[in-house]
Design a protein around this motif. Structure first.
Motif, PDB file in Angstrom:
ATOM      1  N   ALA A  16       0.788  -1.239   0.000  1.00 57.24           N
ATOM      2  CA  ALA A  16       0.000   0.000   0.000  1.00 57.24           C
ATOM      3  C   ALA A  16       0.818   1.285   0.000  1.00 57.24           C
ATOM      4  N   GLY A  17       2.081   1.246   0.379  1.00 53.54           N
ATOM      5  CA  GLY A  17       2.842   2.479   0.575  1.00 53.54           C
ATOM      6  C   GLY A  17       3.173   3.232  -0.697  1.00 53.54           C
ATOM      7  N   ALA A  18       3.658   4.462  -0.533  1.00 51.42           N
ATOM      8  CA  ALA A  18       3.979   5.326  -1.669  1.00 51.42           C
ATOM      9  C   ALA A  18       5.361   5.048  -2.245  1.00 51.42           C
ATOM     10  N   SER A  19       6.226   4.368  -1.506  1.00 50.06           N
ATOM     11  CA  SER A  19       7.599   4.055  -1.956  1.00 50.06           C
ATOM     12  C   SER A  19       8.382   5.322  -2.292  1.00 50.06           C
ATOM     13  N   ARG A  20       8.239   6.341  -1.485  1.00 44.90           N
ATOM     14  CA  ARG A  20       8.899   7.615  -1.796  1.00 44.90           C
ATOM     15  C   ARG A  20      10.416   7.504  -1.774  1.00 44.90           C
ATOM     16  N   ARG A  21      10.962   6.742  -0.820  1.00 48.51           N
ATOM     17  CA  ARG A  21      12.427   6.630  -0.741  1.00 48.51           C
ATOM     18  C   ARG A  21      12.996   5.884  -1.941  1.00 48.51           C
ATOM     19  N   LEU A  22      12.252   4.894  -2.436  1.00 49.13           N
ATOM     20  CA  LEU A  22      12.723   4.136  -3.596  1.00 49.13           C
ATOM     21  C   LEU A  22      12.525   4.919  -4.881  1.00 49.13           C
ATOM     22  N   ASN A  88      -6.819  -0.238   0.539  1.00 52.42           N
ATOM     23  CA  ASN A  88      -6.783   0.578   1.755  1.00 52.42           C
ATOM     24  C   ASN A  88      -6.716   2.044   1.342  1.00 52.42           C
ATOM     25  N   THR A  89      -7.874   2.697   1.276  1.00 60.14           N
ATOM     26  CA  THR A  89      -7.903   4.094   0.863  1.00 60.14           C
ATOM     27  C   THR A  89      -7.271   5.010   1.913  1.00 60.14           C
ATOM     28  N   GLY A  90      -7.143   4.510   3.134  1.00 60.24           N
ATOM     29  CA  GLY A  90      -6.492   5.294   4.182  1.00 60.24           C
ATOM     30  C   GLY A  90      -5.045   4.892   4.388  1.00 60.24           C
ATOM     31  N   TRP A  91      -4.373   4.514   3.324  1.00 59.61           N
ATOM     32  CA  TRP A  91      -3.020   3.972   3.414  1.00 59.61           C
ATOM     33  C   TRP A  91      -2.029   4.931   4.059  1.00 59.61           C
ATOM     34  N   GLU A  92      -2.242   6.245   3.893  1.00 58.44           N
ATOM     35  CA  GLU A  92      -1.288   7.210   4.447  1.00 58.44           C
ATOM     36  C   GLU A  92      -1.249   7.171   5.974  1.00 58.44           C
ATOM     37  N   ALA A  93      -2.283   6.645   6.605  1.00 57.25           N
ATOM     38  CA  ALA A  93      -2.331   6.591   8.062  1.00 57.25           C
ATOM     39  C   ALA A  93      -1.432   5.505   8.631  1.00 57.25           C
ATOM     40  N   ARG A  95       0.382   1.179   7.630  1.00 57.44           N
ATOM     41  CA  ARG A  95       0.040  -0.101   7.013  1.00 57.44           C
ATOM     42  C   ARG A  95      -0.665  -1.069   7.961  1.00 57.44           C
ATOM     43  N   THR A  96      -0.617  -0.817   9.270  1.00 57.66           N
ATOM     44  CA  THR A  96      -1.393  -1.669  10.169  1.00 57.66           C
ATOM     45  C   THR A  96      -2.886  -1.521   9.891  1.00 57.66           C
ATOM     46  N   GLY A  97      -3.299  -0.354   9.412  1.00 55.15           N
ATOM     47  CA  GLY A  97      -4.691  -0.172   9.009  1.00 55.15           C
ATOM     48  C   GLY A  97      -5.068  -1.080   7.853  1.00 55.15           C
ATOM     49  N   GLY A  98      -4.148  -1.268   6.909  1.00 51.88           N
ATOM     50  CA  GLY A  98      -4.401  -2.190   5.800  1.00 51.88           C
ATOM     51  C   GLY A  98      -4.501  -3.626   6.267  1.00 51.88           C
ATOM     52  N   LEU A  99      -3.675  -3.982   7.242  1.00 54.28           N
ATOM     53  CA  LEU A  99      -3.753  -5.334   7.805  1.00 54.28           C
ATOM     54  C   LEU A  99      -5.089  -5.567   8.499  1.00 54.28           C
ATOM     55  N   ALA A 100      -5.593  -4.549   9.171  1.00 54.07           N
ATOM     56  CA  ALA A 100      -6.893  -4.686   9.822  1.00 54.07           C
ATOM     57  C   ALA A 100      -7.989  -4.918   8.787  1.00 54.07           C
ATOM     58  N   LEU A 101      -7.906  -4.244   7.629  1.00 54.23           N
ATOM     59  CA  LEU A 101      -8.870  -4.487   6.559  1.00 54.23           C
ATOM     60  C   LEU A 101      -8.764  -5.914   6.042  1.00 54.23           C
ATOM     61  N   ALA A 102      -7.546  -6.389   5.839  1.00 52.52           N
ATOM     62  CA  ALA A 102      -7.353  -7.757   5.360  1.00 52.52           C
ATOM     63  C   ALA A 102      -7.882  -8.756   6.366  1.00 52.52           C
ATOM     64  N   ARG A 103      -7.659  -8.503   7.641  1.00 50.26           N
ATOM     65  CA  ARG A 103      -8.171  -9.400   8.667  1.00 50.26           C
ATOM     66  C   ARG A 103      -9.694  -9.467   8.600  1.00 50.26           C
ATOM     67  N   GLY A 104     -10.359  -8.345   8.283  1.00 49.31           N
ATOM     68  CA  GLY A 104     -11.802  -8.358   8.132  1.00 49.31           C
ATOM     69  C   GLY A 104     -12.257  -9.265   7.006  1.00 49.31           C
ATOM     70  N   THR A 105     -11.477  -9.319   5.923  1.00 44.21           N
ATOM     71  CA  THR A 105     -11.787 -10.208   4.801  1.00 44.21           C
ATOM     72  C   THR A 105     -11.505 -11.658   5.161  1.00 44.21           C
TER      73      THR A 105
END
Length: 218
Positions: A16-22, A88-93, A95-105
């Protein structure tokens, strides 16, 4: 691989991340054998099939959702399914938020958490982790990581790496964490907490810092 014949942990690939450093999406870096998200999706499918219960991984997308979706659709062709993707539309907050979404699925399932930063994780390694998880009777509050036994710069070992397996009961606590809260806060509540020794350096490679060794998910 030998068939294990049990419902393995649901694999969650974090992209989900922006990969800004890469400077480009980590999931889509041009590597031998294909983009990391494609490589890991295929490895996950192969490992899942080896357990006798084939299923797709969950690919958590965010900043580069459209590009990742297009790459998977092109690479997988008729095998592509929208159910692969958890956006995860709230990815900027965090990545644990994305994991919580996946856990819901994947509610009620053990999870195998695989950041796309580690593109050379193989199906064979995933099967070894699943077999180790089963040998410990799939503990509901368990936490399993591969432990790299080869040489590292600081000489310490084994060094925990990725992916990690988290029991269903422990994973159920993910929605209670803030999106930016580190997973080490969840790991502190794990029981048992152990490592599977491996000589595979892929468990430490980190694409974001030039595929150099790094410690486990934090």
């Amino acid at each position: 691989p030998v068939e294990l014949m049990f419902a393995a942990p649901r694999i969650v690939i974090l992209t989900a991340g922006a990969s800004r450093r890469l400077g480009q999406p980590k999931a889509l870096v041009d590597l031998p054998g294909g983009a990391p998200v494609v490589r890991l999706t295929l490895a996950a499918r192969t490992a899942s099939a080896a357990t006798g219960h084939p299923e797709d991984p969950l690919v958590v997308t965010g900043c580069h959702h459209a590009e990742i979706r297009a790459a998977l659709a092109e690479a997988l062709g008729d095998d592509f399914r929208e159910a692969l993707l958890v956006h995860n539309t709230g990815w900027e907050a965090g990545r644990t938020g994305g994991l919580a979404l996946a856990r819901g699925t994947a509610r009620g399932r053990d999870l195998c958490i695989l950041p796309v930063d580690h593109p050379r994780i193989s199906a064979a390694l995933l099967v070894e982790l699943f077999a180790e998880w089963r040998r410990h009777d799939t503990p509901g509050r368990g936490w399993l990581a591969p432990g790299f036994t080869g040489a590292v710069d600081d000489g310490a070992g084994p060094r925990p790496g990725h992916p990690i397996v988290v029991g269903a009961e422990l994973a159920a606590e993910l929605p209670g964490l803030s999106p930016d809260q580190p997973l080490r806060d969840l790991r502190a509540a794990a029981q048992p907490l152990w490592m599977l020794p491996t000589a595979d350096p892929a468990v430490l490679e980190n694409l974001e810092i030039g595929r150099a060794p790094s410690p486990g998910y934090s």
